[in-house]
Write a protein that holds these residues in place. Sequence first.
Motif, PDB file in Angstrom:
ATOM      1  N   ASN A 112       0.228 -21.175   1.533  1.00 30.75           N
ATOM      2  CA  ASN A 112      -0.041 -22.186   2.546  1.00 30.75           C
ATOM      3  C   ASN A 112       1.169 -23.050   2.824  1.00 30.75           C
ATOM      4  OD1 ASN A 112      -2.649 -21.577   3.260  1.00 30.75           O
ATOM      5  ND2 ASN A 112      -3.493 -22.663   1.480  1.00 30.75           N
ATOM      6  N   ILE A 113       1.928 -23.324   1.772  1.00 32.57           N
ATOM      7  CA  ILE A 113       3.096 -24.190   1.935  1.00 32.57           C
ATOM      8  C   ILE A 113       4.092 -23.546   2.894  1.00 32.57           C
ATOM      9  CG2 ILE A 113       5.058 -25.211   0.717  1.00 32.57           C
ATOM     10  CD1 ILE A 113       3.155 -25.364  -1.748  1.00 32.57           C
ATOM     11  N   TYR A 114       4.359 -22.263   2.699  1.00 34.70           N
ATOM     12  CA  TYR A 114       5.295 -21.579   3.598  1.00 34.70           C
ATOM     13  C   TYR A 114       4.715 -21.463   4.994  1.00 34.70           C
ATOM     14  CZ  TYR A 114       7.972 -20.291  -0.529  1.00 34.70           C
ATOM     15  OH  TYR A 114       8.720 -20.332  -1.661  1.00 34.70           O
ATOM     16  N   ASN A 115       3.432 -21.124   5.048  1.00 38.24           N
ATOM     17  CA  ASN A 115       2.829 -20.912   6.352  1.00 38.24           C
ATOM     18  C   ASN A 115       2.836 -22.198   7.180  1.00 38.24           C
ATOM     19  OD1 ASN A 115       1.583 -18.598   7.739  1.00 38.24           O
ATOM     20  ND2 ASN A 115      -0.069 -20.064   8.062  1.00 38.24           N
ATOM     21  N   GLU A 116       2.517 -23.311   6.518  1.00 35.40           N
ATOM     22  CA  GLU A 116       2.506 -24.576   7.245  1.00 35.40           C
ATOM     23  C   GLU A 116       3.910 -25.001   7.640  1.00 35.40           C
ATOM     24  OE1 GLU A 116       0.211 -27.210   4.764  1.00 35.40           O
ATOM     25  OE2 GLU A 116      -1.612 -26.067   5.183  1.00 35.40           O
ATOM     26  N   SER A 117       4.916 -24.570   6.883  1.00 32.59           N
ATOM     27  CA  SER A 117       6.293 -24.920   7.232  1.00 32.59           C
ATOM     28  C   SER A 117       6.921 -23.858   8.131  1.00 32.59           C
ATOM     29  CB  SER A 117       7.150 -25.055   5.976  1.00 32.59           C
ATOM     30  OG  SER A 117       6.490 -25.815   5.024  1.00 32.59           O
ATOM     31  N   ARG A 118       6.140 -22.894   8.579  1.00 32.59           N
ATOM     32  CA  ARG A 118       6.611 -21.810   9.448  1.00 32.59           C
ATOM     33  C   ARG A 118       7.815 -21.096   8.819  1.00 32.59           C
ATOM     34  NH1 ARG A 118       8.635 -23.413  14.106  1.00 32.59           N
ATOM     35  NH2 ARG A 118       8.118 -21.534  15.269  1.00 32.59           N
ATOM     36  N   ILE A 119       7.637 -20.633   7.594  1.00 33.68           N
ATOM     37  CA  ILE A 119       8.672 -19.839   6.939  1.00 33.68           C
ATOM     38  C   ILE A 119       8.075 -18.475   6.590  1.00 33.68           C
ATOM     39  CG2 ILE A 119      10.057 -19.613   4.834  1.00 33.68           C
ATOM     40  CD1 ILE A 119      10.363 -22.625   4.858  1.00 33.68           C
ATOM     41  N   ILE A 120       8.798 -17.430   6.932  1.00 33.49           N
ATOM     42  CA  ILE A 120       8.312 -16.088   6.624  1.00 33.49           C
ATOM     43  C   ILE A 120       8.400 -15.854   5.117  1.00 33.49           C
ATOM     44  CG2 ILE A 120       8.868 -13.641   6.840  1.00 33.49           C
ATOM     45  CD1 ILE A 120       9.466 -14.092   9.715  1.00 33.49           C
ATOM     46  N   GLN A 121       7.312 -15.351   4.540  1.00 35.65           N
ATOM     47  CA  GLN A 121       7.302 -15.035   3.112  1.00 35.65           C
ATOM     48  C   GLN A 121       7.072 -13.540   2.950  1.00 35.65           C
ATOM     49  OE1 GLN A 121       4.016 -16.721   0.884  1.00 35.65           O
ATOM     50  NE2 GLN A 121       5.050 -16.391  -1.072  1.00 35.65           N
ATOM     51  N   ILE A 122       7.958 -12.892   2.197  1.00 35.58           N
ATOM     52  CA  ILE A 122       7.764 -11.471   1.919  1.00 35.58           C
ATOM     53  C   ILE A 122       7.573 -11.315   0.411  1.00 35.58           C
ATOM     54  CG2 ILE A 122       8.674  -9.150   2.207  1.00 35.58           C
ATOM     55  CD1 ILE A 122      10.376 -10.133   4.459  1.00 35.58           C
TER      56      ILE A 122
ATOM     57  N   LYS B 230      15.111 -26.667   2.027  1.00 37.82           N
ATOM     58  CA  LYS B 230      16.490 -26.176   1.953  1.00 37.82           C
ATOM     59  C   LYS B 230      16.919 -25.428   3.203  1.00 37.82           C
ATOM     60  CE  LYS B 230      17.767 -26.913  -2.461  1.00 37.82           C
ATOM     61  NZ  LYS B 230      18.184 -26.183  -3.649  1.00 37.82           N
ATOM     62  N   GLY B 231      16.056 -25.413   4.203  1.00 37.31           N
ATOM     63  CA  GLY B 231      16.431 -24.755   5.447  1.00 37.31           C
ATOM     64  C   GLY B 231      16.553 -23.250   5.342  1.00 37.31           C
ATOM     65  N   VAL B 232      15.661 -22.617   4.599  1.00 31.35           N
ATOM     66  CA  VAL B 232      15.729 -21.164   4.486  1.00 31.35           C
ATOM     67  C   VAL B 232      15.045 -20.505   5.684  1.00 31.35           C
ATOM     68  CG1 VAL B 232      15.892 -21.064   1.983  1.00 31.35           C
ATOM     69  CG2 VAL B 232      13.651 -21.162   3.064  1.00 31.35           C
ATOM     70  N   ALA B 233      15.591 -19.352   6.057  1.00 32.33           N
ATOM     71  CA  ALA B 233      15.016 -18.627   7.183  1.00 32.33           C
ATOM     72  C   ALA B 233      13.791 -17.832   6.758  1.00 32.33           C
ATOM     73  CB  ALA B 233      16.062 -17.693   7.776  1.00 32.33           C
ATOM     74  N   ALA B 234      13.793 -17.395   5.517  1.00 28.60           N
ATOM     75  CA  ALA B 234      12.661 -16.640   4.992  1.00 28.60           C
ATOM     76  C   ALA B 234      12.711 -16.710   3.479  1.00 28.60           C
ATOM     77  CB  ALA B 234      12.715 -15.191   5.448  1.00 28.60           C
ATOM     78  N   VAL B 235      11.574 -16.394   2.853  1.00 25.16           N
ATOM     79  CA  VAL B 235      11.525 -16.412   1.392  1.00 25.16           C
ATOM     80  C   VAL B 235      11.039 -15.059   0.895  1.00 25.16           C
ATOM     81  CG1 VAL B 235      10.344 -17.391  -0.609  1.00 25.16           C
ATOM     82  CG2 VAL B 235      11.163 -18.881   1.201  1.00 25.16           C
TER      83      VAL B 235
END
Lengths: 301, 318, 370
Positions: free
Chosen positions: C108-118, C89-94
């Motif tokens: 891992n899913i976020y990390n591999e897609s280079r999305i910041i997870q907080i 969905k093109g999110v900048a962060a989750v």
Amino acid sequence: MEEFFQQFANGLAVGGIYALIALGYTMVYGVLKLINFAHGDLFTIGAYLGLTVLAALGLTEFYGAVIGVLLVAVMIMGMLAAIGAVLDRAAYRPLRESPRLSAVVSALGASIFLQNLVMLIYGARFQVYPLDILPSTSISLFQVDIPVVKVVVLAASILLMAVLYLFVQRTRIGTAIRAAAIDQGAARLMGIDVNRVILIVFLIGPALGGVAGLMVGLLYGQINFTMGWTYGLKAFTAAILGGIGNIPGAMVGGLLLGVIEALGAAYISIAWKDAIAFCVLIAILIVRPTGLLGERVAEKI
Amino acid sequence: MKNRNAILFILFSAGLATLPPFLNAYWVDVLNSIGIYAILGLSLNLIVGHTGLFNLGHAAFFAIGAYTAAILNTTFGIPILWLLPVSALAAGLFAAVVARPIVHLRGDYLCIVTIGVGEIVRIALVNDIFGITGGANGIFDISRPSVFGLIIRTPYEFFYLIWFFLGVTIVLFHFLENSRFGRALNYLREDEVAAEGSGIPTARYKLGVFALGAAWAGMVGLIFASKMTIIAPESFSFWESVLMFTLIILGGAGSIPGVLLGAALIVGIPEVFRDLANARMLVFGAAMVVMMIFRTEGIIPQRPRVYRIEAIPGEERP
Amino acid sequence: MKRVALFAVGLLLVASTAMAAGPIKIGLMAPLTGAWASEGQEMKQVLELLSADLNARGGLLGQKVEVITEDDGGDPKTAALAAQRLTTKGVAAVIGTYGSSVTEASQNIYNESRIIQIANGSTAVRLSEKGLKYFFRTCPRDDEQGRVAAQTIQKMKAKNVAILHDNTTYAKGLAAEAKALLKGVKIVFFDALTPGERDYTAILTKLKAAKPDVVFFTGYYPEAGLLLRQKMQMKWNVPFIGGDAQNNPDLIKIAGKEAANGFYFLSTPLPKDLPTKESKAFVDTYKKKYRNAPSSIYALLAGDGFRVITAAIKEKKSVDPDVLAAYLKKGFKDDRGLTGRIAFNAKGDRVGELYRVYKVDAKGNFILQK
């Protein structure tokens, strides 16, 4: 020893609730041979409606705790009976002639639907019954501390079971229910309106479940929309333990399950409590394949 | 007839295989989830659909396969796909041992016992039995599978692994269905006493089918573990058993296309209704009831076996 | 048919993400259904409020901020799908999620897609020990809370301590950390109850027989409320201490004021106890919109996650995950968080003195202990 009796009493109190819910399971099962998985959610609805009625009408302030709670209980039984009849009409009746497992899936679907409906209407947060409705006195018996309300709940469960038992054994409608439970086709040939019998069963079963929900709300205060799943599974276990389809069996199964859980928690491990209960269940079923009081059904050849 | 099925199967597989490049990672992962449930459904279908045994504890076997693979992989570093037979064996053996004293129970009594077995296994996992299951934390850092040196990582790669396994399962189970064993199971379901009377050792067949279904679920457990790289007891709850059971009945008990469709629905409906946020499970429940009412035998029920009279040799036609 | 439909939907989705250039999207992964639905739905409310507020003040970098919420059902498998969906969905962060094993399934899913997870509620220590570049959390770790819990218990001069958990990752982790750190006291009881039940008298009877001076229950508020209430009904007067999952006004409702009186719990500070005007203003607008004060501390921690990431985007004028992650780990500081001061270390964990001790007074208020 004192601790043993205390735990035994704790177990009986929990078991009384299981027994009451199990009665509803057994009623429906006896006639339809259907495991009504939505029964636990009818129990939840009973708890929520009980809270709404208590808050909206203020009956307990008007008539005092005993009469007020009794009135609420009667109203809840009425409402749940109506919901039960609707549920039967919508989800089970169209499946009467189809494979049994199809009806089971329909029941599971109805359970998911009702659970989420409660969540959407009342919200996902825990709801709490007013604390001061029931007196919090307890009696001491041989150094065992038992709250009076729990004794009353247990007595009420036993009373309801006795009434139900006499109803099924002694009345005309009860005889029709038993006939339909044994053989629907034959019952129909004897002039029994089987659909009416099923309707009656679907009025009584949910009403009992609803009243159990009200009792849990009054006893423990905290209710939420997922509670039916846990209690439903426990009550189903209790019904099977006693021999499903058998009214005193549901009572015995419920009380026994409560006691096994309490003693298992006390003397073996709290964390393994449910596993212990299931182990005992399996052991009992290996020895008595149709439960403690279940009748041995001769396979037709 | 036979050829037509085979051609359909091949065309369908080929169509599916070309699908992923057109889909984004999310939809491919939904397809993966469908695939996993489809294989689980097919394995449970042997027990529920073909033999008519009311099993609501299949998640236990799924869990045992997953945990066996996870424990051996993380402690001894054995490549995960090599463990496929081990997982199958562990789950199958467990099923055979557990089922032995209980298979003779009638319908609903068997149901509660299988629920009980499922719950006991889950509670044992949560309580870190033997100190090897990691308790509620579960097991993490499970390695990804590798095929001929290629490490399977993305949903796209997993798609081919899972659906290949599903394809193999379909072919094998199709032959099983039409084998002597499969026909005996159907007989058992329809009339146990008559089956016994015709010389089918019913107890042994029931045990066999339990072990086979469990072994298959165990292998799916391994794939699931390697896909998630972390497994925890909550992935193997009673709810999972309910889903597997539901998808079979919904799709059509005893029918392979039915189970496939059932898996697609059970995974697909909640995903399609994601935009309803907290109302999506309400729709899911209602859909279950409605579908059951309109297709009481399931959406694609098992077809009756048709035997042509001419095919029987040595007999005069009337 | 099904596949054709899927295929069409898939195409549509691909097309829609390709055109993403409009608002800055922040994902929220939260349990909107299932047993933890109440927490997740409140997280959603908090984020909607904060994003509306931000947009009313002109948005971010001249663009609107949009929150995209996905339901993880409180279950790892559903979470993995929710995470996959958010990545498309093109999110900048989750922001999110709640349970540790649920978060882990998505890491891992976020990390591999280079999305910041907080993450906002996942306190298991190991989540940040994997060296993931884009993982952060606003909730402190179990070991930090365990340390404060051990300190508090030791300050109470208790000799015999009972520890009760509920076998969830969080509660068991906290119980184990505290047990390991408690020196010079005797652990007379260590076991787990089954969450979701109503009657805990059997457990309380067993606890009582162990004669502890203090009971540390590490589970969640629904069970804590029942334990307190049933403990009072048994006429057993033993102090109870709880973890931050019990920081919820519903605890008082369930237990009743009388039973909850004197109950201690550990928590990051509540907005009402923070001196900043931001936190006060937040509580006021929340009350106005949803008719009651926010109840879940984890919803506030989700709100802080949102505030952190939007502040970082504003400061760096970029949505590039590498830039943002580097800034958050080094240089970022926020003194006005809804749950106190916020800064992160190189692992992405929140640093600083985080836990306070609260005590419930006779009126059922949460009083910060100095």
